[in-house]
Design an enzyme around this catalytic site. Sequence first.
Site, PDB file in Angstrom:
ATOM      1  N   SER A 164       7.372  23.646 -31.808  1.00  0.00           N
ATOM      2  CA  SER A 164       7.524  22.566 -32.786  1.00  0.00           C
ATOM      3  C   SER A 164       8.456  21.480 -32.258  1.00  0.00           C
ATOM      4  O   SER A 164       8.162  20.294 -32.384  1.00  0.00           O
ATOM      5  CB  SER A 164       8.126  23.089 -34.082  1.00  0.00           C
TER       6      SER A 164
ATOM      7  N   HIS B 271       0.816  20.624 -29.871  1.00  0.00           N
ATOM      8  CA  HIS B 271       1.482  20.868 -31.147  1.00  0.00           C
ATOM      9  C   HIS B 271       0.476  20.825 -32.289  1.00  0.00           C
ATOM     10  O   HIS B 271      -0.016  19.770 -32.665  1.00  0.00           O
ATOM     11  CB  HIS B 271       2.602  19.842 -31.370  1.00  0.00           C
TER      12      HIS B 271
ATOM     13  N   GLU C 176      -1.219  17.486 -31.265  1.00  0.00           N
ATOM     14  CA  GLU C 176      -0.576  16.555 -30.343  1.00  0.00           C
ATOM     15  C   GLU C 176      -0.572  17.179 -28.947  1.00  0.00           C
ATOM     16  O   GLU C 176      -0.127  18.317 -28.782  1.00  0.00           O
ATOM     17  CB  GLU C 176       0.852  16.270 -30.820  1.00  0.00           C
TER      18      GLU C 176
ATOM     19  N   ASN D 282       6.156  14.555 -36.188  1.00  0.00           N
ATOM     20  CA  ASN D 282       7.409  14.948 -36.837  1.00  0.00           C
ATOM     21  C   ASN D 282       8.454  13.840 -36.812  1.00  0.00           C
ATOM     22  O   ASN D 282       9.330  13.796 -37.684  1.00  0.00           O
ATOM     23  CB  ASN D 282       7.964  16.231 -36.206  1.00  0.00           C
TER      24      ASN D 282
HETATM   25  N1  LIG Z   1       4.802  27.576 -38.647  1.00  0.00           N
HETATM   26  C1  LIG Z   1       4.477  26.304 -38.447  1.00  0.00           C
HETATM   27  O1  LIG Z   1       4.188  25.535 -39.384  1.00  0.00           O
HETATM   28  C2  LIG Z   1       4.411  25.760 -37.044  1.00  0.00           C
HETATM   29  C3  LIG Z   1       3.774  24.539 -36.809  1.00  0.00           C
HETATM   30  C4  LIG Z   1       3.676  24.056 -35.494  1.00  0.00           C
HETATM   31  C5  LIG Z   1       4.245  24.779 -34.452  1.00  0.00           C
HETATM   32  N2  LIG Z   1       4.888  25.976 -34.715  1.00  0.00           N
HETATM   33  C6  LIG Z   1       5.440  26.724 -33.575  1.00  0.00           C
HETATM   34  O2  LIG Z   1       4.520  27.761 -33.208  1.00  0.00           O
HETATM   35  C7  LIG Z   1       5.244  28.879 -32.685  1.00  0.00           C
HETATM   36  C8  LIG Z   1       4.907  30.123 -33.505  1.00  0.00           C
HETATM   37  O3  LIG Z   1       5.279  29.897 -34.847  1.00  0.00           O
HETATM   38  P1  LIG Z   1       4.743  30.831 -36.036  1.00  0.00           P
HETATM   39  O4  LIG Z   1       5.076  30.119 -37.286  1.00  0.00           O
HETATM   40  O5  LIG Z   1       3.352  31.261 -35.749  1.00  0.00           O
HETATM   41  O6  LIG Z   1       5.729  32.096 -35.861  1.00  0.00           O
HETATM   42  P2  LIG Z   1       5.475  33.616 -36.265  1.00  0.00           P
HETATM   43  O7  LIG Z   1       6.822  34.230 -36.365  1.00  0.00           O
HETATM   44  O8  LIG Z   1       4.535  33.705 -37.423  1.00  0.00           O
HETATM   45  O9  LIG Z   1       4.721  34.214 -34.986  1.00  0.00           O
HETATM   46  C9  LIG Z   1       5.339  34.396 -33.748  1.00  0.00           C
HETATM   47  C10 LIG Z   1       4.760  35.655 -33.128  1.00  0.00           C
HETATM   48  O10 LIG Z   1       5.191  35.762 -31.772  1.00  0.00           O
HETATM   49  C11 LIG Z   1       5.300  37.140 -31.486  1.00  0.00           C
HETATM   50  N3  LIG Z   1       6.066  37.317 -30.253  1.00  0.00           N
HETATM   51  C12 LIG Z   1       7.409  37.215 -30.081  1.00  0.00           C
HETATM   52  N4  LIG Z   1       7.715  37.425 -28.772  1.00  0.00           N
HETATM   53  C13 LIG Z   1       6.530  37.636 -28.130  1.00  0.00           C
HETATM   54  C14 LIG Z   1       6.175  37.901 -26.781  1.00  0.00           C
HETATM   55  N5  LIG Z   1       7.109  37.995 -25.814  1.00  0.00           N
HETATM   56  N6  LIG Z   1       4.877  38.074 -26.463  1.00  0.00           N
HETATM   57  C15 LIG Z   1       3.923  38.002 -27.423  1.00  0.00           C
HETATM   58  N7  LIG Z   1       4.201  37.755 -28.717  1.00  0.00           N
HETATM   59  C16 LIG Z   1       5.490  37.577 -29.060  1.00  0.00           C
HETATM   60  C17 LIG Z   1       5.947  37.728 -32.731  1.00  0.00           C
HETATM   61  O11 LIG Z   1       5.751  39.143 -32.811  1.00  0.00           O
HETATM   62  C18 LIG Z   1       5.209  36.949 -33.826  1.00  0.00           C
HETATM   63  O12 LIG Z   1       4.070  37.648 -34.301  1.00  0.00           O
HETATM   64  C19 LIG Z   1       6.719  28.482 -32.713  1.00  0.00           C
HETATM   65  O13 LIG Z   1       7.088  27.934 -31.478  1.00  0.00           O
HETATM   66  C20 LIG Z   1       6.756  27.425 -33.815  1.00  0.00           C
HETATM   67  O14 LIG Z   1       7.848  26.560 -33.704  1.00  0.00           O
HETATM   68  C21 LIG Z   1       4.962  26.483 -35.977  1.00  0.00           C
END
Ligand SMILES: NC(=O)c1ccc[n+]([C@@H]2O[C@H](COP(=O)([O-])OP(=O)(O)OC[C@H]3O[C@@H](n4cnc5c(N)ncnc54)[C@H](O)[C@@H]3O)[C@@H](O)[C@H]2O)c1
Length: 308
Positions: free
Chosen positions: A120, A141, A153, A192
Amino acid sequence: MAADPVKEPASARIAVIGAGLMGHGIAQVFALAGHEVTITDSFVQTLDTAKSRIAANLRDLGEDERVVENVRACADLAEAVGDADYVVEAVLEDLPLKQKLFAEIERHVHPDTILASNTSVIPITAIMQGLTRRECAVGTHWWNPPFLVPLVEVIETQWTSAETIAWTMKLHEGAGKTPAHVKKDVPGFIGNRLQHALWREAISLVEQGICDAETVDSVVKASFGRRLPVLGPLENADLVGTDLTLAIHNIVLPAIDSRPAPSPYLQKLVADKKLGFKSGEGFRKWSPDEQAALRATVMKHLKAMRDG
Ligand SMILES: NC(=O)c1ccc[n+]([C@@H]2O[C@H](COP(=O)([O-])OP(=O)(O)OC[C@H]3O[C@@H](n4cnc5c(N)ncnc54)[C@H](O)[C@@H]3O)[C@@H](O)[C@H]2O)c1
């Protein structure tokens, strides 16, 4: 390790790392577009439920549930990425974790595989700086939920090749997304930065006692929010005239919040544990029913926009 060159985007094999909120939704989008997708997660239960969560989303969206068969869950990272033409990472928002993961991924992929991070806010440059083939690395993104919000993005770093950007844009276009090329790796990318410029002023209006939080939201929803899906800010500026925009800015910009740090009002909310939905109160109070109703309204609206 396969040595064949990266395929045409339309037939690319995709690997998604992280099967959480974003990862399973990203896998779903590529699977629905006909790609072979592998998905992995370090947390067994999250990996085990990834396909059933995708199937449930597909059902809810009225899509063919059998699409989930394009997704293969792999517990082993090397197996998940070994045959991939494109790897997208969606693990926790943690720089050392992402750096370590990409270093490991690079050891298992073929030389031209494109590597993307869905961070993000962490600079893509910081995540990818240790890689050997930085020309094949980008940011992508996505917005939540990935299968309903069109924008992705595509962020270029100082090392990313023009071919990598063009290929990644084409991949996402082919999967029905709206890719936007971000030519510099700046904090907040494009979406953002715009969103939080608005949120800063929204908070400031409440902080100054000009209106309450509910009024801020009603004003946005009942005015320019109505036009935003079809009229971007710069289209709007052209529509009213750049001369009028200049005249407005001469008066309004000196009055708008331009502090380069989070508002003390926001900081106090957090210090007082008024964390929004998760504590039942933030800028406003939220009962569990009100929270569920707002979430449902957003999903209904996003589905209607997709169908409309
Ligand atoms: N939630 C949002 O709205 C959003 C929007 C855009 C970008 N993002 C970004 O996307 C990414 C994921 O966010 P999310 O909301 O899906 O988080 P989430 O916590 O739902 O999922 C993250 C997953 O990564 C897994 N994980 C952790 N370490 C790992 C590894 N070494 N190998 C494999 N899997 C691993 C965890 O077990 C978890 O299931 C982050 O970088 C976040 O900033 C999130």
